[in-house]
Design a protein around this motif. Structure first.
Motif, PDB file in Angstrom:
ATOM      1  N   HIS A   1      27.669  68.131  40.794  1.00 43.27           N
ATOM      2  CA  HIS A   1      27.215  67.106  41.732  1.00 43.27           C
ATOM      3  C   HIS A   1      26.317  67.713  42.809  1.00 43.27           C
ATOM      4  O   HIS A   1      26.628  68.761  43.383  1.00 43.27           O
ATOM      5  CB  HIS A   1      28.419  66.429  42.386  1.00 43.27           C
ATOM      6  CG  HIS A   1      28.045  65.390  43.397  1.00 43.27           C
ATOM      7  ND1 HIS A   1      27.458  64.198  43.044  1.00 43.27           N
ATOM      8  CD2 HIS A   1      28.151  65.383  44.762  1.00 43.27           C
ATOM      9  CE1 HIS A   1      27.230  63.487  44.138  1.00 43.27           C
ATOM     10  NE2 HIS A   1      27.640  64.183  45.191  1.00 43.27           N
TER      11      HIS A   1
ATOM     12  N   HIS B   1      24.266  66.603  46.370  1.00 46.37           N
ATOM     13  CA  HIS B   1      24.074  65.577  47.392  1.00 46.37           C
ATOM     14  C   HIS B   1      22.587  65.307  47.613  1.00 46.37           C
ATOM     15  O   HIS B   1      21.753  66.206  47.505  1.00 46.37           O
ATOM     16  CB  HIS B   1      24.722  66.018  48.714  1.00 46.37           C
ATOM     17  CG  HIS B   1      26.205  66.192  48.627  1.00 46.37           C
ATOM     18  ND1 HIS B   1      27.073  65.126  48.570  1.00 46.37           N
ATOM     19  CD2 HIS B   1      26.976  67.308  48.577  1.00 46.37           C
ATOM     20  CE1 HIS B   1      28.317  65.568  48.495  1.00 46.37           C
ATOM     21  NE2 HIS B   1      28.283  66.893  48.503  1.00 46.37           N
TER      22      HIS B   1
ATOM     23  N   PRO C   1      21.937  61.076  38.200  1.00 43.23           N
ATOM     24  CA  PRO C   1      22.906  59.994  37.923  1.00 43.23           C
ATOM     25  C   PRO C   1      22.286  58.606  38.071  1.00 43.23           C
ATOM     26  O   PRO C   1      22.575  57.709  37.272  1.00 43.23           O
ATOM     27  CB  PRO C   1      23.991  60.229  38.976  1.00 43.23           C
ATOM     28  CG  PRO C   1      23.896  61.675  39.318  1.00 43.23           C
ATOM     29  CD  PRO C   1      22.432  61.984  39.250  1.00 43.23           C
TER      30      PRO C   1
END
Length: 387
Positions: free
Chosen positions: A280, A282, A322
């Protein structure tokens, strides 16, 4: 024939010198990064390092102050040559900057060291200005081959950045790039592994998503180049004594690190590796890396722009993947290269770099992303020269 062989001999000598300097530089950067991470208090020395680097370049830099654009310029129109002092100055300034936490890269430093070492050897060998100009072009390939272990990319970069004399420099560039890489390998430095992309699973929507992502990378590159020139101009207007500018940048870096953490200092390769791994990312990470890098390079710290652009593009790819329903590693790898290639206006170099780093499966997505990035970035300005 003898003149041609002599030129190739000096290309090999320049490549060997570049490889030796690159080895010591890479080792120095590794030491500086480990030491800074182990001793957090070193960040507080950044103002002192900035003052020292700024003073050395201001009072003794001469043409070395021109940096990478000056080296490229000497490959276009040879005037004074690349000064011998440029190599030790950029070596010391970059390693010290990384030791104290400046957000700068390493490839720009490599090009300067390669140009300095190669042209010094050519000058001592009393080569003509025409041959020295050709060897300066070849040294650009050697810099990439030595510090980044991508000799084919180095050749493409050298030929794209100096188009007027590129065919005369083709064979010397090949010799310089591969000699530099072999020298680094022979001295025992192991480059960090890069992921090889799997075969692409095509769908009707994927090319459009890649184009959209490419536009995002191009806009990022465009903002970075514009903002970097703006910060340099404003600092030059507001702060008349150049050695004081890095002190201001150091203070801003320390304050920003206290607010958002220290992950954006130095090379920030952990951020890039996380994006490559599909972890992931940010949304604010590429923006913060951009700000840290603008502060460092815009106020007078030395190093390079390439690896910071890799980190910005790679983390941006990981952040938007994503939302686009695209593989994170795919956008991180192609984005890391597209951010640099669109900022410098070297699309072909970006394609070669993508394949050399990430395998042949990266070629098709790199083409699509690269086109989108190039269109969005507009006229490149990363390496602005007078010619």
């Amino acid at each position: 024939m003898l003149a041609r062989l002599r030129l190739l001999l000096f290309a090999a000598i320049g490549g060997a010198l570049t490889g030796a300097i690159s080895f010591s530089f890479l080792k120095g950067l590794d030491w500086a990064t480990r030491t800074r991470v182990a001793h957090a208090w070193l960040l507080w020395l950044l103002p002192l390092v900035g003052l020292a680097v700024g003073a050395v370049y201001h009072y003794w830099g001469g043409h070395a102050k021109g940096g990478t654009p000056y080296v490229i310029e000497q490959g276009h129109i040879f005037t004074h040559g690349v000064p011998s002092r440029m190599a030790p100055m950029i070596w010391g300034g970059s390693v010290l900057g990384h030791l104290a936490g400046a957000s700068v890269g390493r490839e720009g430093a490599a090009l300067q060291m390669a140009g300095s070492a190669t042209d010094t050897a050519a000058r001592l060998g009393r080569l003509s200005n025409v041959d020295r100009r050709t060897l300066v072009i070849a040294s650009l390939a050697g810099g990439w081959g030595g510090v980044f272990a991508v000799p084919f990319t180095g050749v493409a970069f050298a030929l794209q950045m100096t188009r007027k004399h590129r065919w005369r420099a083709l064979l010397p560039s090949i010799v310089s790039a591969f000699t530099a890489k072999w020298a680094v390998d022979a001295l025992g430095y192991s480059m960090s592994a890069r992921p090889h992309l799997p075969a692409l699973s095509l769908s009707w929507s994927l090319p459009f998503k890649l184009l959209l992502a490419g536009a995002a990378f191009g806009l990022l590159a465009r903002v970075f180049v514009w903002a970097l020139h703006l910060v340099k101009r404003r600092m030059g207007h507001w702060v008349k004594w150049p050695p004081a500018r890095p002190i201001i940048g150091a203070a801003a870096t320390i304050g920003l690190a206290a607010l958002v953490g220290r992950g954006y200092l130095g090379l920030s390769t952990p951020l890039l590796n996380q994006a490559f791994a599909g972890l992931h990312v940010h949304w604010y990470e590429p923006l913060l890396k951009l700000v840290f890098t603008l502060i460092a390079l815009g106020t007078g710290f030395v190093g390079g722009e390439v690896l910071p652009l890799f980190v910005m593009g790679g983390t941006l790819g990981g952040a938007i993947a994503p939302g686009l329903s695209v593989s994170g590693p795919l956008l991180a790898t192609t984005g890391s290269v597209a951010a640099f290639s669109s900022a410098a206006g070297v699309v072909l170099t970006g394609l070669v770099l993508s394949v050399e780093q990430f395998g042949w499966n990266a070629l098709l997505p790199a083409v699509i992303v690269g086109v989108g990035a190039h269109l969005a970035a507009g006229k490149p300005g990363l390496y602005v020269t007078h010619h």
